[in-house]
Design a protein around this motif. Structure first.
Motif, PDB file in Angstrom:
ATOM      1  N   ILE A 213      -3.922  -0.256   6.361  1.00  0.00           N
ATOM      2  CA  ILE A 213      -3.362  -0.043   5.065  1.00  0.00           C
ATOM      3  C   ILE A 213      -3.864   0.747   4.042  1.00  0.00           C
ATOM      4  N   THR A 214      -5.357   1.198   4.192  1.00  0.00           N
ATOM      5  CA  THR A 214      -5.957   2.037   3.211  1.00  0.00           C
ATOM      6  C   THR A 214      -5.399   3.559   3.700  1.00  0.00           C
ATOM      7  N   THR A 215      -5.637   3.662   5.087  1.00  0.00           N
ATOM      8  CA  THR A 215      -5.284   5.042   5.540  1.00  0.00           C
ATOM      9  C   THR A 215      -3.843   5.369   5.201  1.00  0.00           C
ATOM     10  N   GLU A 216      -2.899   4.454   5.340  1.00  0.00           N
ATOM     11  CA  GLU A 216      -1.319   4.647   5.243  1.00  0.00           C
ATOM     12  C   GLU A 216      -1.049   4.972   3.768  1.00  0.00           C
ATOM     13  N   TYR A 217      -1.768   4.216   2.590  1.00  0.00           N
ATOM     14  CA  TYR A 217      -1.319   4.438   1.398  1.00  0.00           C
ATOM     15  C   TYR A 217      -2.560   5.144   0.506  1.00  0.00           C
ATOM     16  N   GLN A 218      -3.315   5.619   0.900  1.00  0.00           N
ATOM     17  CA  GLN A 218      -4.497   6.420   0.186  1.00  0.00           C
ATOM     18  C   GLN A 218      -3.871   7.854  -0.365  1.00  0.00           C
ATOM     19  N   ASN A 219      -4.515   8.232  -1.471  1.00  0.00           N
ATOM     20  CA  ASN A 219      -3.863   9.526  -1.853  1.00  0.00           C
ATOM     21  C   ASN A 219      -4.735  10.607  -1.434  1.00  0.00           C
ATOM     22  N   HIS A 220      -6.045  10.428  -1.179  1.00  0.00           N
ATOM     23  CA  HIS A 220      -6.859  11.416  -0.626  1.00  0.00           C
ATOM     24  C   HIS A 220      -7.866  10.823   0.435  1.00  0.00           C
ATOM     25  N   ASP A 221      -8.605  11.699   0.977  1.00  0.00           N
ATOM     26  CA  ASP A 221      -9.581  11.107   2.258  1.00  0.00           C
ATOM     27  C   ASP A 221     -10.502   9.705   1.687  1.00  0.00           C
ATOM     28  N   ASN A 222     -11.028   9.958   0.614  1.00  0.00           N
ATOM     29  CA  ASN A 222     -11.793   8.810   0.193  1.00  0.00           C
ATOM     30  C   ASN A 222     -11.487   7.845  -0.763  1.00  0.00           C
ATOM     31  N   ASP A 223     -10.079   7.480  -0.728  1.00  0.00           N
ATOM     32  CA  ASP A 223      -9.254   6.943  -1.802  1.00  0.00           C
ATOM     33  C   ASP A 223      -9.420   5.484  -0.983  1.00  0.00           C
TER      34      ASP A 223
ATOM     35  N   THR B 204       8.306   5.207  -5.416  1.00  0.00           N
ATOM     36  CA  THR B 204       8.173   5.328  -3.808  1.00  0.00           C
ATOM     37  C   THR B 204       7.419   4.315  -3.363  1.00  0.00           C
ATOM     38  N   LEU B 205       6.416   3.708  -3.869  1.00  0.00           N
ATOM     39  CA  LEU B 205       5.566   2.638  -3.567  1.00  0.00           C
ATOM     40  C   LEU B 205       6.290   1.322  -3.107  1.00  0.00           C
ATOM     41  N   ILE B 206       7.203   1.155  -4.238  1.00  0.00           N
ATOM     42  CA  ILE B 206       8.127  -0.124  -3.945  1.00  0.00           C
ATOM     43  C   ILE B 206       9.037  -0.006  -2.943  1.00  0.00           C
ATOM     44  N   SER B 207       9.584   1.287  -2.681  1.00  0.00           N
ATOM     45  CA  SER B 207      10.532   1.538  -1.604  1.00  0.00           C
ATOM     46  C   SER B 207       9.712   1.399  -0.178  1.00  0.00           C
ATOM     47  N   ARG B 208       8.550   2.019  -0.100  1.00  0.00           N
ATOM     48  CA  ARG B 208       7.766   1.892   0.880  1.00  0.00           C
ATOM     49  C   ARG B 208       7.367   0.535   1.368  1.00  0.00           C
ATOM     50  N   LEU B 209       6.931  -0.225   0.286  1.00  0.00           N
ATOM     51  CA  LEU B 209       6.619  -1.466   0.473  1.00  0.00           C
ATOM     52  C   LEU B 209       7.841  -2.582   0.697  1.00  0.00           C
TER      53      LEU B 209
ATOM     54  N   VAL C 266      -3.049   1.556  -3.019  1.00  0.00           N
ATOM     55  CA  VAL C 266      -3.889   0.729  -2.125  1.00  0.00           C
ATOM     56  C   VAL C 266      -3.904  -0.702  -2.568  1.00  0.00           C
ATOM     57  N   GLN C 267      -4.286  -0.884  -3.760  1.00  0.00           N
ATOM     58  CA  GLN C 267      -4.490  -1.955  -4.034  1.00  0.00           C
ATOM     59  C   GLN C 267      -2.946  -3.083  -4.017  1.00  0.00           C
ATOM     60  N   VAL C 268      -2.190  -2.477  -4.188  1.00  0.00           N
ATOM     61  CA  VAL C 268      -0.790  -3.168  -4.157  1.00  0.00           C
ATOM     62  C   VAL C 268      -0.735  -3.515  -2.999  1.00  0.00           C
ATOM     63  N   ALA C 269      -0.539  -2.544  -1.886  1.00  0.00           N
ATOM     64  CA  ALA C 269      -0.336  -2.402  -0.743  1.00  0.00           C
ATOM     65  C   ALA C 269      -1.212  -3.696   0.012  1.00  0.00           C
ATOM     66  N   VAL C 270      -2.549  -4.146  -0.327  1.00  0.00           N
ATOM     67  CA  VAL C 270      -3.441  -5.000   0.075  1.00  0.00           C
ATOM     68  C   VAL C 270      -2.909  -6.375  -0.312  1.00  0.00           C
ATOM     69  N   LEU C 271      -2.691  -6.323  -1.473  1.00  0.00           N
ATOM     70  CA  LEU C 271      -2.160  -7.558  -2.276  1.00  0.00           C
ATOM     71  C   LEU C 271      -0.709  -7.839  -1.517  1.00  0.00           C
ATOM     72  N   THR C 272      -0.072  -7.027  -1.072  1.00  0.00           N
ATOM     73  CA  THR C 272       1.105  -7.532  -0.555  1.00  0.00           C
ATOM     74  C   THR C 272       0.897  -8.142   0.839  1.00  0.00           C
ATOM     75  N   GLU C 273       0.118  -7.579   1.611  1.00  0.00           N
ATOM     76  CA  GLU C 273      -0.229  -8.184   2.764  1.00  0.00           C
ATOM     77  C   GLU C 273      -0.923  -9.415   2.597  1.00  0.00           C
ATOM     78  N   ARG C 274      -1.750  -9.678   1.789  1.00  0.00           N
ATOM     79  CA  ARG C 274      -2.430 -11.097   1.463  1.00  0.00           C
ATOM     80  C   ARG C 274      -1.402 -11.941   1.156  1.00  0.00           C
ATOM     81  N   ILE C 275      -0.475 -11.554   0.179  1.00  0.00           N
ATOM     82  CA  ILE C 275       0.766 -12.375  -0.131  1.00  0.00           C
ATOM     83  C   ILE C 275       1.725 -12.770   1.104  1.00  0.00           C
TER      84      ILE C 275
END
Length: 88
Positions: free
Chosen positions: A10-20, A79-84, A26-35
């Motif tokens: 999830i982090t690699t898919e939604y991060q903005n740069h390498d160390n993000d 873009t985030l809500i369309s990707r999720l 990323v937080q919204v994507a993780v929360l969506t998976e937990r939901i």
């Protein structure tokens, strides 16, 4: 709870740069998976009130983050809500 491998993908898919690891996307994507996981759990265990309360907390946290993102940058929000696949 999400395992290490799922968090990494999830982090690699939604991060903005390498160390993000903590951007709003990323937080919204993780929360969506937990939901999704808690929702599947509640489909089999309908009387689990404690998990249902946790689900409400997760949904409200995601809603707050999405509201923040829409106030900051509408294009990133769209873009985030369309990707999720979220409806708003």
């Amino acid at each position: 709870m999400l395992d290490q491998e799922t968090m990494q993908t999830i982090t690699t898919e939604y991060q903005n740069h390498d160390n993000d690891t903590g951007s709003t996307e990323v937080q919204v994507a993780v929360l969506t998976e937990r939901i999704k996981q808690v929702t599947d759990h509640l489909r089999t265990h309908r009387k689990d009130v404690h998990s249902r309360r946790g689900l409400v907390g997760l949904v409200s946290q995601r809603r707050r983050l999405l509201k923040y993102l829409s106030n900051e940058d509408v294009n990133r929000y769209q873009t985030l809500i369309s990707r999720l696949g979220l409806r708003r």
